[in-house]
Write a protein that holds these residues in place. Structure first.
Motif, short mmCIF file in Angstrom:
data_model
loop_
_atom_site.label_atom_id
_atom_site.label_comp_id
_atom_site.label_asym_id
_atom_site.label_seq_id
_atom_site.Cartn_x
_atom_site.Cartn_y
_atom_site.Cartn_z
N PRO A 148 0.57 -5.35 -17.20
CA PRO A 148 1.21 -6.68 -16.75
C PRO A 148 2.17 -6.56 -15.67
O PRO A 148 2.67 -7.25 -14.87
CB PRO A 148 2.24 -7.09 -17.92
N TYR A 149 2.46 -5.38 -15.11
CA TYR A 149 3.18 -4.65 -14.15
C TYR A 149 2.63 -4.43 -12.85
O TYR A 149 2.16 -3.37 -12.51
CB TYR A 149 4.21 -3.75 -14.54
N PHE A 150 2.46 -5.61 -12.05
CA PHE A 150 1.60 -5.39 -10.72
C PHE A 150 1.93 -6.47 -9.66
O PHE A 150 2.24 -7.67 -10.17
CB PHE A 150 0.14 -5.37 -10.69
N LYS A 151 1.64 -6.16 -8.43
CA LYS A 151 1.49 -7.34 -7.45
C LYS A 151 0.62 -7.18 -6.23
O LYS A 151 0.37 -6.03 -6.10
CB LYS A 151 3.02 -7.26 -6.83
N LYS A 152 -0.15 -8.06 -6.13
CA LYS A 152 -1.37 -7.90 -5.22
C LYS A 152 -0.96 -8.43 -3.82
O LYS A 152 -0.42 -9.54 -3.71
CB LYS A 152 -2.85 -8.44 -5.82
N TYR A 153 -1.82 -8.03 -2.70
CA TYR A 153 -1.63 -8.52 -1.41
C TYR A 153 -3.03 -8.34 -0.73
O TYR A 153 -4.06 -7.62 -1.08
CB TYR A 153 -0.49 -7.30 -0.59
N VAL A 154 -3.05 -9.08 0.41
CA VAL A 154 -4.28 -9.48 0.97
C VAL A 154 -4.34 -8.81 2.47
O VAL A 154 -3.28 -9.40 3.14
CB VAL A 154 -4.84 -10.81 0.95
N PHE A 155 -5.00 -8.06 2.75
CA PHE A 155 -5.16 -7.52 4.24
C PHE A 155 -6.42 -8.17 4.76
O PHE A 155 -7.58 -8.16 4.01
CB PHE A 155 -5.22 -5.98 4.24
#
Length: 276
Positions: free
Chosen positions: A243-250
């Protein structure tokens, strides 16, 4: 008399022109041959083996690698219960899923890439840089040939083979799997040309509350030479096995994109940065 002399001069000119047109090219060719034959000459040409290697920008390289890794089941940690599949060297491109292939380079580095002897030093230099940028904590230990395995791969766009990225995978050896993994790098993908670390999993003493994902992704993006990311808009908690995550878009290639995740496995205290 003058007219005769003039006619004779014209006649000689015509004869001279005819002679030059007949024997001139042959004589010139012989003269050139004397300067070429039996003498060594050097001509710079592109290496045939590198015909498909050309310079892509950082976003394009990241995208190609992400697509190639995406066709595999990747090992994230023991907690994820996934098994890494390195691929079958006997498979032809027609047997591989989609139009991307991640294949082991059994012939080794091409001569321009980081060698077997250099990869551990290069990896440690990359770890030191990530520490300096506060992406990894200072407690993460260096790697060495005694405890780690290093394998060279090519990530290839099969439909456009010139779009390819050579990467080293450095991973903790199976002989060390039951050893103490505290403060150790578990595995990483490293650019075989410049030594930059694309992806990593590392055990630390950090807790999730200690991890500033925005600061990490900004520092890592600058380190890789990528354009600025945007947040990945999804509230789906099932995107990861933690449950511990964060996503980013390149930005990727064309209108496509690459997703980069900064996450954490509680219990084993493993921080990771992965591309997909």
């Amino acid at each position: 008399m003058r007219k005769t002399a003039r006619y004779f001069g014209v006649f000689l000119s015509v004869v001279l022109v005819i002679a030059v047109s007949i024997w001139g090219p042959e004589a010139l060719a012989k003269y050139k041959d004397k300067g070429i034959l039996n003498e060594p000459h050097i001509e710079l040409v592109e290496e045939a083996g590198e015909g498909y290697r050309y310079q892509m920008n950082a976003n394009e390289k990241l995208y190609i690698l992400s697509r190639c890794l995406g066709i595999q089941v990747l090992s994230e940690s023991e907690q994820s219960a996934l098994t890494f599949y390195a691929g079958n060297a006997n498979l032809g491109y027609e047997d591989l899923e989609g139009s991307y292939a991640f294949v082991r380079k059994y012939n080794g580095p091409s001569g321009k890439e980081i060698t077997d002897e250099q990869i551990y030093t290069s990896c440690n230099e990359g770890i030191a840089m990530l520490k300096e940028l506060n992406i990894l904590p200072e407690e993460v230990r260096d790697v060495n040939a005694a405890s780690y395995n290093a394998t060279l791969y090519s990530a290839i766009d099969v439909l456009e083979p010139r779009n390819n990225v050579a990467v080293w995978k450095v991973e903790l050896s199976n002989s060390q799997r039951n050893a103490d993994k505290q403060n150790r790098l578990i595995d990483a993908y490293i650019d075989a040309d410049d030594g930059k670390i694309y992806e990593f999993y590392a055990r630390t003493s950090l807790l999730w509350r200690d991890i500033d994902t925005d600061a990490i992704i900004e520092a890592w993006g600058n380190y890789m030479g990528l354009s600025a990311p945007t947040a990945y808009e999804s509230d789906n908690p099932l995107l990861e096995t933690t449950p511990y995550f964060k996503k980013y878009v390149f930005p990727g290639m064309g209108d496509d994109r690459t997703i980069v995740t900064v996450g954490y496995y509680e219990g084993i205290n493993e921080i990771f940065l992965k591309i997909s």
